[in-house]
Design a protein around this motif. Structure first.
Motif, PDB file in Angstrom:
ATOM      1  N   GLN A   1      57.407  35.157  74.820  1.00 48.52           N
ATOM      2  CA  GLN A   1      58.223  34.725  73.683  1.00 48.52           C
ATOM      3  C   GLN A   1      57.377  34.491  72.439  1.00 48.52           C
ATOM      4  O   GLN A   1      57.760  34.876  71.334  1.00 48.52           O
ATOM      5  CB  GLN A   1      58.987  33.457  74.060  1.00 48.52           C
ATOM      6  N   GLN A   2      56.226  33.866  72.603  1.00 48.30           N
ATOM      7  CA  GLN A   2      55.375  33.586  71.451  1.00 48.30           C
ATOM      8  C   GLN A   2      54.744  34.866  70.883  1.00 48.30           C
ATOM      9  O   GLN A   2      54.564  34.985  69.674  1.00 48.30           O
ATOM     10  CB  GLN A   2      54.275  32.594  71.840  1.00 48.30           C
ATOM     11  N   ALA A   3      54.430  35.821  71.750  1.00 52.37           N
ATOM     12  CA  ALA A   3      53.852  37.071  71.273  1.00 52.37           C
ATOM     13  C   ALA A   3      54.843  37.873  70.439  1.00 52.37           C
ATOM     14  O   ALA A   3      54.441  38.640  69.558  1.00 52.37           O
ATOM     15  CB  ALA A   3      53.364  37.913  72.450  1.00 52.37           C
ATOM     16  N   GLY A   4      56.134  37.698  70.698  1.00 52.57           N
ATOM     17  CA  GLY A   4      57.146  38.407  69.939  1.00 52.57           C
ATOM     18  C   GLY A   4      57.755  37.611  68.811  1.00 52.57           C
ATOM     19  O   GLY A   4      58.667  38.108  68.124  1.00 52.57           O
ATOM     20  N   ASP A   5      57.294  36.381  68.607  1.00 53.56           N
ATOM     21  CA  ASP A   5      57.835  35.542  67.543  1.00 53.56           C
ATOM     22  C   ASP A   5      57.259  35.966  66.187  1.00 53.56           C
ATOM     23  O   ASP A   5      56.128  36.428  66.088  1.00 53.56           O
ATOM     24  CB  ASP A   5      57.486  34.076  67.815  1.00 53.56           C
ATOM     25  N   ALA A   6      58.065  35.770  65.157  1.00 53.52           N
ATOM     26  CA  ALA A   6      57.640  36.180  63.810  1.00 53.52           C
ATOM     27  C   ALA A   6      56.749  35.154  63.131  1.00 53.52           C
ATOM     28  O   ALA A   6      56.189  35.435  62.071  1.00 53.52           O
ATOM     29  CB  ALA A   6      58.872  36.450  62.939  1.00 53.52           C
ATOM     30  N   SER A   7      56.616  33.962  63.685  1.00 58.21           N
ATOM     31  CA  SER A   7      55.800  32.933  63.061  1.00 58.21           C
ATOM     32  C   SER A   7      54.319  33.303  63.113  1.00 58.21           C
ATOM     33  O   SER A   7      53.835  33.857  64.102  1.00 58.21           O
ATOM     34  CB  SER A   7      56.024  31.594  63.765  1.00 58.21           C
ATOM     35  N   ARG A   8      53.585  32.948  62.055  1.00 61.06           N
ATOM     36  CA  ARG A   8      52.147  33.248  62.033  1.00 61.06           C
ATOM     37  C   ARG A   8      51.355  32.322  62.945  1.00 61.06           C
ATOM     38  O   ARG A   8      50.168  32.557  63.197  1.00 61.06           O
ATOM     39  CB  ARG A   8      51.615  33.146  60.610  1.00 61.06           C
ATOM     40  N   PHE A   9      51.999  31.262  63.444  1.00 60.18           N
ATOM     41  CA  PHE A   9      51.324  30.350  64.362  1.00 60.18           C
ATOM     42  C   PHE A   9      51.539  30.735  65.828  1.00 60.18           C
ATOM     43  O   PHE A   9      50.890  30.180  66.710  1.00 60.18           O
ATOM     44  CB  PHE A   9      51.816  28.916  64.151  1.00 60.18           C
ATOM     45  N   SER A  10      52.443  31.662  66.078  1.00 62.84           N
ATOM     46  CA  SER A  10      52.790  32.006  67.460  1.00 62.84           C
ATOM     47  C   SER A  10      51.684  32.745  68.206  1.00 62.84           C
ATOM     48  O   SER A  10      51.468  32.475  69.395  1.00 62.84           O
ATOM     49  CB  SER A  10      54.081  32.827  67.482  1.00 62.84           C
ATOM     50  N   PRO A  11      50.976  33.716  67.597  1.00 62.68           N
ATOM     51  CA  PRO A  11      49.923  34.413  68.352  1.00 62.68           C
ATOM     52  C   PRO A  11      48.864  33.481  68.931  1.00 62.68           C
ATOM     53  O   PRO A  11      48.404  33.700  70.057  1.00 62.68           O
ATOM     54  CB  PRO A  11      49.329  35.370  67.311  1.00 62.68           C
ATOM     55  N   ALA A  12      48.491  32.451  68.200  1.00 65.32           N
ATOM     56  CA  ALA A  12      47.488  31.511  68.728  1.00 65.32           C
ATOM     57  C   ALA A  12      48.034  30.787  69.954  1.00 65.32           C
ATOM     58  O   ALA A  12      47.305  30.574  70.937  1.00 65.32           O
ATOM     59  CB  ALA A  12      47.094  30.510  67.649  1.00 65.32           C
ATOM     60  N   ARG A  13      49.310  30.396  69.900  1.00 61.48           N
ATOM     61  CA  ARG A  13      49.917  29.747  71.073  1.00 61.48           C
ATOM     62  C   ARG A  13      49.949  30.705  72.262  1.00 61.48           C
ATOM     63  O   ARG A  13      49.697  30.301  73.404  1.00 61.48           O
ATOM     64  CB  ARG A  13      51.330  29.279  70.744  1.00 61.48           C
ATOM     65  N   ALA A  14      50.272  31.978  71.999  1.00 56.34           N
ATOM     66  CA  ALA A  14      50.344  32.954  73.079  1.00 56.34           C
ATOM     67  C   ALA A  14      48.986  33.157  73.742  1.00 56.34           C
ATOM     68  O   ALA A  14      48.878  33.184  74.979  1.00 56.34           O
ATOM     69  CB  ALA A  14      50.881  34.285  72.541  1.00 56.34           C
ATOM     70  N   TRP A  15      47.926  33.276  72.944  1.00 54.57           N
ATOM     71  CA  TRP A  15      46.590  33.478  73.505  1.00 54.57           C
ATOM     72  C   TRP A  15      46.132  32.255  74.304  1.00 54.57           C
ATOM     73  O   TRP A  15      45.548  32.387  75.391  1.00 54.57           O
ATOM     74  CB  TRP A  15      45.589  33.780  72.396  1.00 54.57           C
ATOM     75  N   THR A  16      46.390  31.071  73.791  1.00 52.50           N
ATOM     76  CA  THR A  16      45.989  29.863  74.516  1.00 52.50           C
ATOM     77  C   THR A  16      46.774  29.709  75.805  1.00 52.50           C
ATOM     78  O   THR A  16      46.226  29.280  76.828  1.00 52.50           O
ATOM     79  CB  THR A  16      46.186  28.628  73.626  1.00 52.50           C
ATOM     80  N   ALA A  17      48.063  30.057  75.783  1.00 57.72           N
ATOM     81  CA  ALA A  17      48.859  30.003  77.011  1.00 57.72           C
ATOM     82  C   ALA A  17      48.362  31.010  78.035  1.00 57.72           C
ATOM     83  O   ALA A  17      48.316  30.714  79.238  1.00 57.72           O
ATOM     84  CB  ALA A  17      50.333  30.260  76.682  1.00 57.72           C
ATOM     85  N   ALA A  18      47.965  32.209  77.575  1.00 63.78           N
ATOM     86  CA  ALA A  18      47.414  33.199  78.499  1.00 63.78           C
ATOM     87  C   ALA A  18      46.108  32.709  79.113  1.00 63.78           C
ATOM     88  O   ALA A  18      45.872  32.866  80.319  1.00 63.78           O
ATOM     89  CB  ALA A  18      47.195  34.523  77.767  1.00 63.78           C
ATOM     90  N   LEU A  19      45.259  32.093  78.295  1.00 64.48           N
ATOM     91  CA  LEU A  19      44.011  31.529  78.811  1.00 64.48           C
ATOM     92  C   LEU A  19      44.298  30.408  79.806  1.00 64.48           C
ATOM     93  O   LEU A  19      43.633  30.297  80.849  1.00 64.48           O
ATOM     94  CB  LEU A  19      43.161  31.011  77.650  1.00 64.48           C
ATOM     95  N   THR A  20      45.287  29.590  79.519  1.00 63.60           N
ATOM     96  CA  THR A  20      45.657  28.507  80.428  1.00 63.60           C
ATOM     97  C   THR A  20      46.149  29.049  81.762  1.00 63.60           C
ATOM     98  O   THR A  20      45.813  28.517  82.832  1.00 63.60           O
ATOM     99  CB  THR A  20      46.747  27.636  79.782  1.00 63.60           C
ATOM    100  N   LEU A  21      46.944  30.112  81.708  1.00 63.26           N
ATOM    101  CA  LEU A  21      47.467  30.709  82.936  1.00 63.26           C
ATOM    102  C   LEU A  21      46.340  31.264  83.799  1.00 63.26           C
ATOM    103  O   LEU A  21      46.307  31.033  85.017  1.00 63.26           O
ATOM    104  CB  LEU A  21      48.466  31.808  82.585  1.00 63.26           C
ATOM    105  N   VAL A  22      45.400  31.976  83.178  1.00 64.57           N
ATOM    106  CA  VAL A  22      44.266  32.525  83.934  1.00 64.57           C
ATOM    107  C   VAL A  22      43.414  31.398  84.509  1.00 64.57           C
ATOM    108  O   VAL A  22      42.979  31.451  85.668  1.00 64.57           O
ATOM    109  CB  VAL A  22      43.433  33.444  83.033  1.00 64.57           C
TER     110      VAL A  22
END
Length: 308
Positions: free
Chosen positions: A266-287
């Protein structure tokens, strides 16, 4: 350039080794170089993924990310975190593991120790078929069965999304991996161990419980962790039957619930400029979460094995 350089290096290595040490040593050195090159090629993508996750995921690696949700967070808000998604992932994967691991291990024990004839062959065949089922198919199955048929009985006649439905979908995906890995590990247990227990008058069920399973435990743990890693990274089943959500939901049996994989999507597809950082951190958290669970499971299995 790199590929051409590698080919020239191999050709030069073979020619030099053949001239100095002979054809046999030249072939040995050439194949050794090919093996090392294949190892480097296999490690490079993994190292690239790890470096990308670390470099991009540390931007939002703060307390707010782990202690807040996306509830009431707009497109221009820099805050918001994945606390609700972390809770959803732990609950969904935990419930799926509790359902799948006993069922998968018992199924593998039946196939290896008791199963004979057409029935055991049919079980093995359908387990192999389930291995190749796309994740979205398992989500559609749980959506058609649990969400649309069963859940209305507990929700005043209305279908309801829930984290438990997502856990059921994930258990469908985890089951064949657990069964096949456990089956292979049980087949690797030496037959003299079973025969020695039988010779001492130990019943078959007790031999399986006290001799066969402890011997195969490290391999079984590895298979279970592979299944957990796959389940934790699935997005489609959670989206179909849990619905996702921005608020924190500790109850997996009612209302929408998110997960880390769905949060990344959801964050990777969001139009907000703050969303990509959330997506990357969530991916790192998952790994990192899967890595921590794998290390803990390995240490626990090793401790139990050494303690016997």
């Amino acid at each position: 350039v790199v590929a051409l350089g590698a080919l020239l290096y191999l050709a030069g290595l073979y020619a030099a080794a053949k001239a100095v040490e002979g054809p046999r040593s030249a072939r040995n050195r050439t194949w050794s170089a090919l093996i090392h090159s294949a190892f480097v090629l296999a490690v490079l993508p993994l190292a690239s993924v790890v470096w990308t996750l670390l470099s991009k995921g540390v931007e939002r690696l703060d307390g707010d990310f782990f202690l807040s949700s996306m509830n009431n967070i707009g497109a221009r808000d820099a805050n918001g975190g994945a606390y609700h998604a972390i809770i959803g992932t732990l609950e969904q994967v935990g419930i799926a593991t509790l359902i799948t691991v006993p069922l998968g291990i018992l199924c593998a024990i039946y196939i290896v120790e008791y199963g004979r004839g057409k029935f055991a062959f049919a079980i093995r065949f359908f387990v192999d078929v389930m291995t190749g089922i796309p994740s979205i198919v398992s989500g559609l199955f749980v959506l058609a069965f649990w969400v649309l048929i069963v859940s209305p009985w507990f929700n005043d006649g209305r279908p309801s999304f829930s984290g438990f439905a997502a856990a059921l979908a994930l258990s469908v995906l985890m089951l064949p991996t657990v069964v096949r890995s456990t089956e292979e590990m049980l087949r690797l247990v030496p037959a003299p161990l079973r025969e020695g227990a039988y010779a001492l008058g130990v019943p078959r069920w007790k031999t399986i419980l006290r001799v066969v399973l402890p011997t195969a435990l490290p391999g079984i743990v590895t298979g279970v962790m592979l299944a957990i890693a796959r389940a934790a990274g699935e997005t489609a089943p959670v989206l179909l039957v849990a619905g996702g959500g921005a608020a924190i939901n500790f109850n997996p049996f009612e209302n929408n619930q998110s997960s880390l994989s769905l949060f990344v999507y959801q964050q990777a597809g969001d139009a907000s400029r703050f969303s990509p950082a959330r997506a990357w951190t969530a991916a790192l958290t998952l790994v990192a979460l899967v890595l921590i669970l794998t290390i803990a499971a390995k240490l626990l299995a090793r401790r139990n094995r050494l303690g016997r």
